[in-house]
Write a protein that holds these residues in place. Structure first.
Motif, mmCIF file in Angstrom:
data_model
loop_
_atom_site.group_PDB
_atom_site.id
_atom_site.type_symbol
_atom_site.label_atom_id
_atom_site.label_comp_id
_atom_site.label_asym_id
_atom_site.label_seq_id
_atom_site.Cartn_x
_atom_site.Cartn_y
_atom_site.Cartn_z
ATOM 1 N N TYR A 139 0.841 -1.018 -0.049
ATOM 2 C CA TYR A 139 -0.161 0.045 -0.259
ATOM 3 C C TYR A 139 0.949 1.246 0.045
ATOM 4 O O TYR A 139 2.045 1.120 0.115
ATOM 5 N N ASN A 144 -2.399 5.041 -2.333
ATOM 6 C CA ASN A 144 -3.059 3.733 -2.551
ATOM 7 C C ASN A 144 -3.114 3.271 -0.886
ATOM 8 O O ASN A 144 -2.627 2.126 -0.824
ATOM 9 N N PRO A 146 -4.817 1.438 2.359
ATOM 10 C CA PRO A 146 -6.040 0.531 2.493
ATOM 11 C C PRO A 146 -7.486 1.241 2.720
ATOM 12 O O PRO A 146 -7.322 2.279 3.283
ATOM 13 N N LYS A 147 -8.593 0.536 2.601
ATOM 14 C CA LYS A 147 -9.888 1.059 2.786
ATOM 15 C C LYS A 147 -9.892 1.561 4.464
ATOM 16 O O LYS A 147 -10.426 2.579 4.645
ATOM 17 N N GLU A 149 -7.711 2.331 7.644
ATOM 18 C CA GLU A 149 -6.356 2.881 8.019
ATOM 19 C C GLU A 149 -5.655 1.383 8.938
ATOM 20 O O GLU A 149 -6.297 1.210 9.696
ATOM 21 N N ASP A 153 -6.550 -4.705 2.935
ATOM 22 C CA ASP A 153 -7.892 -4.825 2.349
ATOM 23 C C ASP A 153 -8.064 -6.577 2.036
ATOM 24 O O ASP A 153 -9.248 -6.919 1.890
#
Ligand code: ADP
Ligand code: ZN
Length: 215
Positions: A139, A144, A146-147, A149, A153
């Motif tokens: 990431y 980019n 992660p969805k 924090e 993902d």
């Protein structure tokens, strides 16, 4: 396809390798991932490699060749492989040639991913890696994330900054690259296998590789 991915730390070898595996079932072989897995599992290999890695130094060639000799003979390599982070020194490249001869394997090419130094530095300080040794998804806190924090993902494990991604270790890794690994570009040029792609976008790198493979 049977490719070597060359390029400085942070050039995008791992990202490109992961994208290429989705094309034809070739496997990504990352010596860095294998070594980090061994460190976390606390194996003998991990114990031997850890101090070198944390300092941003290369792990001795003998250890690496031991890993690769076994890995390249596993059945999943038959469809093809993407060597990510190996070879890293001229002796490793020479030993790889001997090993490939012995196994009757021919490389398609060595792709040199050429990315400007300021981009590399920025990427390495903002890169984060999934701590699950079987995942190691990459990431970037800026481009980019992660969805959620700090959470991967793909597998839900913590996403962390690698121990060798302190500023000091990063600048040491780049020096090591220039001194020990950059000469491989000339080595593979002599073998007629080197293709340099100057692109900071992984999609562009993939497209350039596809074009070369089709040519
Ligand atoms: P990066 O390409 O971002 O530097 P890697 O994950 O490829 O990171 O490697 C991390 C560390 O693992 C290296 O700094 C080095 O200590 C060790 N390592 C990985 N591959 C090799 C190799 N082929 N030869 C020697 N050391 C290696
Ligand atoms: Zn993960």
């Amino acid at each position: 396809m049977k490719l070597i991915l060359l390029g400085a730390p942070g050039a995008g070898k791992g990202t490109v390798a992961k994208m290429l595996t989705e094309m034809d079932g070739s496997v990504q072989i990352s010596t860095g991932d294998i070594l980090r897995g061994a460190v976390q599992a606390g194996t003998e290999l991990g114990k031997q490699a850890q101090a070198y890695m944390n300092a941003g130094d290369l792990v001795p060639d003998e250890l690496i060749m031991g890993i690769m000799e076994k890995r390249l003979q596993e059945p999943d390599c038959e469809k093809g492989f993407l060597l990510d982070g190996f070879p890293r020194t001229i002796p490793q490249a020479e030993a790889l040639n001997v090993l490939l001869d012995k196994l009757g394997i021919k490389l398609d090419m060595a792709v040199n991913i050429d990315v400007p130094r300021d981009v590399i530095l920025d990427r390495l300080t903002t890169r984060r890696t999934c701590s699950n040794p079987d995942c190691q998804a990459i990431y970037n806190v800026k481009s980019n994330p992660p969805k959620v924090e700090g959470v991967c993902d793909k597998c839900g494990s913590p996403v962390v900054q690698r121990e060798d991604e302190t500023e000091e270790a990063i600048s040491h890794r780049l020096e090591t690259y220039n001194e020990k690994t950059a000469p491989l570009i000339g080595f593979y040029e002599n073998e007629g296998l080197c293709v340099t792609v100057s692109a900071t976008n992984s999609e562009d790198v993939i497209n350039a590789i596809k074009e070369r493979l089709a040519a």
